[in-house]
Each structure stands twice: as structure tokens, then as C-alpha cells.
Design a protein around this motif. Structure first.
Motif, PDB file in Angstrom:
ATOM      1  N   ARG A  74       0.844  -1.200   0.000  1.00 39.81           N
ATOM      2  CA  ARG A  74       0.000   0.000   0.000  1.00 39.81           C
ATOM      3  C   ARG A  74       0.878   1.249   0.000  1.00 39.81           C
ATOM      4  N   VAL A  75       0.420   2.264  -0.719  1.00 38.62           N
ATOM      5  CA  VAL A  75       1.059   3.575  -0.724  1.00 38.62           C
ATOM      6  C   VAL A  75      -0.029   4.591  -0.421  1.00 38.62           C
ATOM      7  N   GLU A  76       0.243   5.462   0.548  1.00 35.66           N
ATOM      8  CA  GLU A  76      -0.785   6.413   0.965  1.00 35.66           C
ATOM      9  C   GLU A  76      -0.198   7.819   1.111  1.00 35.66           C
ATOM     10  N   PHE A  77      -0.878   8.784   0.544  1.00 41.08           N
ATOM     11  CA  PHE A  77      -0.548  10.182   0.737  1.00 41.08           C
ATOM     12  C   PHE A  77      -1.211  10.623   2.043  1.00 41.08           C
ATOM     13  N   ILE A  78      -0.434  11.206   2.952  1.00 34.95           N
ATOM     14  CA  ILE A  78      -0.974  11.618   4.241  1.00 34.95           C
ATOM     15  C   ILE A  78      -1.256  13.122   4.244  1.00 34.95           C
ATOM     16  N   GLN A  79      -0.252  13.893   3.905  1.00 33.82           N
ATOM     17  CA  GLN A  79      -0.396  15.337   3.770  1.00 33.82           C
ATOM     18  C   GLN A  79       0.747  15.845   2.912  1.00 33.82           C
ATOM     19  N   LYS A  80       0.785  17.149   2.696  1.00 32.01           N
ATOM     20  CA  LYS A  80       1.724  17.742   1.741  1.00 32.01           C
ATOM     21  C   LYS A  80       3.161  17.227   1.870  1.00 32.01           C
ATOM     22  N   ASN A  81       3.613  17.007   3.071  1.00 36.27           N
ATOM     23  CA  ASN A  81       5.005  16.598   3.263  1.00 36.27           C
ATOM     24  C   ASN A  81       5.149  15.179   3.838  1.00 36.27           C
ATOM     25  N   GLN A  82       4.103  14.363   3.771  1.00 35.60           N
ATOM     26  CA  GLN A  82       4.172  13.013   4.343  1.00 35.60           C
ATOM     27  C   GLN A  82       3.444  11.992   3.484  1.00 35.60           C
ATOM     28  N   PHE A  83       4.024  10.798   3.443  1.00 42.74           N
ATOM     29  CA  PHE A  83       3.351   9.658   2.835  1.00 42.74           C
ATOM     30  C   PHE A  83       3.751   8.408   3.600  1.00 42.74           C
ATOM     31  N   TYR A 101       6.254  14.898  -4.573  1.00 47.10           N
ATOM     32  CA  TYR A 101       7.073  14.652  -5.757  1.00 47.10           C
ATOM     33  C   TYR A 101       7.743  13.276  -5.687  1.00 47.10           C
ATOM     34  N   LEU A 102       8.323  12.952  -4.538  1.00 51.81           N
ATOM     35  CA  LEU A 102       8.946  11.633  -4.373  1.00 51.81           C
ATOM     36  C   LEU A 102       7.918  10.523  -4.568  1.00 51.81           C
ATOM     37  N   LEU A 103       6.747  10.742  -4.017  1.00 56.91           N
ATOM     38  CA  LEU A 103       5.663   9.770  -4.157  1.00 56.91           C
ATOM     39  C   LEU A 103       5.284   9.602  -5.625  1.00 56.91           C
ATOM     40  N   THR A 104       5.227  10.686  -6.352  1.00 61.61           N
ATOM     41  CA  THR A 104       4.896  10.625  -7.768  1.00 61.61           C
ATOM     42  C   THR A 104       5.967   9.869  -8.547  1.00 61.61           C
ATOM     43  N   ILE A 106       7.889   7.485  -7.393  1.00 60.15           N
ATOM     44  CA  ILE A 106       7.736   6.069  -7.048  1.00 60.15           C
ATOM     45  C   ILE A 106       6.558   5.459  -7.802  1.00 60.15           C
ATOM     46  N   LEU A 107       5.425   6.132  -7.758  1.00 62.80           N
ATOM     47  CA  LEU A 107       4.228   5.593  -8.415  1.00 62.80           C
ATOM     48  C   LEU A 107       4.395   5.524  -9.929  1.00 62.80           C
ATOM     49  N   SER A 108       5.025   6.527 -10.508  1.00 63.08           N
ATOM     50  CA  SER A 108       5.258   6.503 -11.951  1.00 63.08           C
ATOM     51  C   SER A 108       6.144   5.322 -12.324  1.00 63.08           C
ATOM     52  N   TYR A 109       7.175   5.107 -11.524  1.00 60.94           N
ATOM     53  CA  TYR A 109       8.065   3.985 -11.799  1.00 60.94           C
ATOM     54  C   TYR A 109       7.313   2.656 -11.657  1.00 60.94           C
ATOM     55  N   LEU A 110       6.586   2.490 -10.565  1.00 58.49           N
ATOM     56  CA  LEU A 110       5.858   1.240 -10.346  1.00 58.49           C
ATOM     57  C   LEU A 110       4.850   0.968 -11.462  1.00 58.49           C
ATOM     58  N   LYS A 111       4.161   2.025 -11.896  1.00 60.26           N
ATOM     59  CA  LYS A 111       3.183   1.853 -12.974  1.00 60.26           C
ATOM     60  C   LYS A 111       3.857   1.498 -14.292  1.00 60.26           C
ATOM     61  N   SER A 112       5.139   1.872 -14.429  1.00 62.06           N
ATOM     62  CA  SER A 112       5.853   1.563 -15.664  1.00 62.06           C
ATOM     63  C   SER A 112       6.393   0.129 -15.697  1.00 62.06           C
ATOM     64  N   ILE A 113       6.533  -0.505 -14.519  1.00 61.71           N
ATOM     65  CA  ILE A 113       7.113  -1.849 -14.497  1.00 61.71           C
ATOM     66  C   ILE A 113       6.132  -2.950 -14.110  1.00 61.71           C
ATOM     67  N   LEU A 114       5.014  -2.582 -13.493  1.00 62.38           N
ATOM     68  CA  LEU A 114       4.073  -3.590 -13.013  1.00 62.38           C
ATOM     69  C   LEU A 114       2.787  -3.581 -13.824  1.00 62.38           C
ATOM     70  N   ASN A 115       2.176  -4.735 -13.920  1.00 64.38           N
ATOM     71  CA  ASN A 115       0.845  -4.824 -14.504  1.00 64.38           C
ATOM     72  C   ASN A 115      -0.141  -4.227 -13.512  1.00 64.38           C
ATOM     73  N   SER A 126      -5.561  12.139  -7.094  1.00 62.64           N
ATOM     74  CA  SER A 126      -5.120  12.235  -8.485  1.00 62.64           C
ATOM     75  C   SER A 126      -4.489  13.594  -8.775  1.00 62.64           C
ATOM     76  N   SER A 127      -4.852  14.602  -8.018  1.00 56.88           N
ATOM     77  CA  SER A 127      -4.269  15.931  -8.241  1.00 56.88           C
ATOM     78  C   SER A 127      -2.752  15.920  -8.047  1.00 56.88           C
ATOM     79  N   ILE A 128      -2.261  15.067  -7.206  1.00 56.16           N
ATOM     80  CA  ILE A 128      -0.818  15.000  -6.965  1.00 56.16           C
ATOM     81  C   ILE A 128      -0.111  14.448  -8.193  1.00 56.16           C
ATOM     82  N   THR A 129      -0.571  13.344  -8.679  1.00 50.98           N
ATOM     83  CA  THR A 129       0.107  12.730  -9.814  1.00 50.98           C
ATOM     84  C   THR A 129      -0.148  13.486 -11.106  1.00 50.98           C
ATOM     85  N   ASN A 130      -1.242  14.208 -11.209  1.00 53.91           N
ATOM     86  CA  ASN A 130      -1.524  14.971 -12.423  1.00 53.91           C
ATOM     87  C   ASN A 130      -0.739  16.276 -12.487  1.00 53.91           C
TER      88      ASN A 130
END
Length: 144
Positions: A74-83, A101-104, A106-115, A126-130
Motif C-alpha cells: 500500500r502507498v498512501e498520501f498523508i499530507q503535503k510533506n508526508q506519505f 514529488y517523491l511519491l509521484t 515512485i508511483l510513476s516507476y511502479l506503474k511503468s514496471i508492473l501490470n 489524483s491531483s498530486i500525480t496529475n
């Protein structure tokens, strides 16, 4: 911002990082536990998530926490400076001024390698990753 090359030069040799190894990010972070925070170095590589702790004399680093991306549940965004990230052995709460940004990264990388069915549970607005663009050179291979 995502890769502090000075830190990478210090922690890379601890795990035998090679010049062709992919590095997603390497940053100083705070690991939050109950009412305490501990400074750690966060290193994300092609296959593994690491947190390093500094020795008491401040001259060397050792691996404090290590797990493979396949163990991430699981990956969770907690607040602006925490996950937080949850893996087989527990949950880690990370604080960093550029946490979203770090979270983005990580998620971008994971989405690029995993089904899609292999991805961990993701609880991130979604606002964070967008809002954050990932540049082609965000993931670098080490050169020595």
C-alpha cells in the motif's frame, strides 16, 4: 531534486550499487515513529526500497530497512510533506518537503514496471500525480 548525488555516493557502496543500476531517488527524509522522528536516507532503486541510518559518529551508513517493490502492499498520501508505505513487515511513515514529488516518482516507476493487477493499493489524490511532470531523465543509471 530527486537524487542527491553526494548522499548516493555515501550509501551506494553500502549495498554494492553498480554503475548500471537504476536509481529513482535518493534523499534525506524523516522516518516518523510514534512521537519520534529519525533522520534517514531514502534510496529507491530499480528493484528495492531502502532506508539507511547514519552511524553514531556520523561517518558511515547502514541499511535500516530494505524491501523489494514486489513486497509493497500500500502507498498512501498523508499530507503535503508526508506519505506512508506498507510492506510485508509493517508501515513506514516518511516526511520530506517534496514528499508528493517523491511519491509521484515512485508511483510513476511502479506503474511503468508492473501490470495493473500487481500494483499495490494506492491511496493518493489524483491531483498530486496529475500536477507533476516526470522528465525522461528522472530515473538515472549510476556512472562511476
Amino acid at each position: 531534486m530527486e537524487i542527491d548525488k553526494g548522499l548516493l555516493c555515501q550509501v551506494g557502496p553500502v549495498i554494492g550499487l553498480l554503475k548500471n543500476d537504476l536509481v529513482i531517488c535518493c534523499q534525506d527524509v524523516l522516518l516518523l515513529k510514534k512521537n519520534k522522528s529519525k533522520e534517514q536516507v531514502f534510496l529507491a532503486t530499480e528493484f528495492t526500497f531502502y532506508l539507511f541510518k547514519c552511524s553514531k559518529n556520523g561517518k558511515s551508513y547502514s541499511v535500516n530497512i530494505k524491501f523489494n517493490w514486489s513486497d509493497l502492499e500500500r502507498v498512501e498520501f498523508i499530507q503535503k510533506n508526508q506519505f506512508s508505505v506498507t510492506y510485508q513487515d509493517g508501515t513506514l511513515k516518511i516526511q520530506h518537503h517534496g514528499a508528493s514529488y517523491l511519491l509521484t516518482l515512485i508511483l510513476s516507476y511502479l506503474k511503468s514496471i508492473l501490470n495493473p493487477q500487481e500494483l499495490p493499493e494506492i491511496d493518493v489524490p489524483s491531483s498530486i500525480t496529475n500536477d507533476i511532470e516526470i522528465y525522461p531523465d528522472s530515473f538515472i543509471r549510476i556512472e562511476t
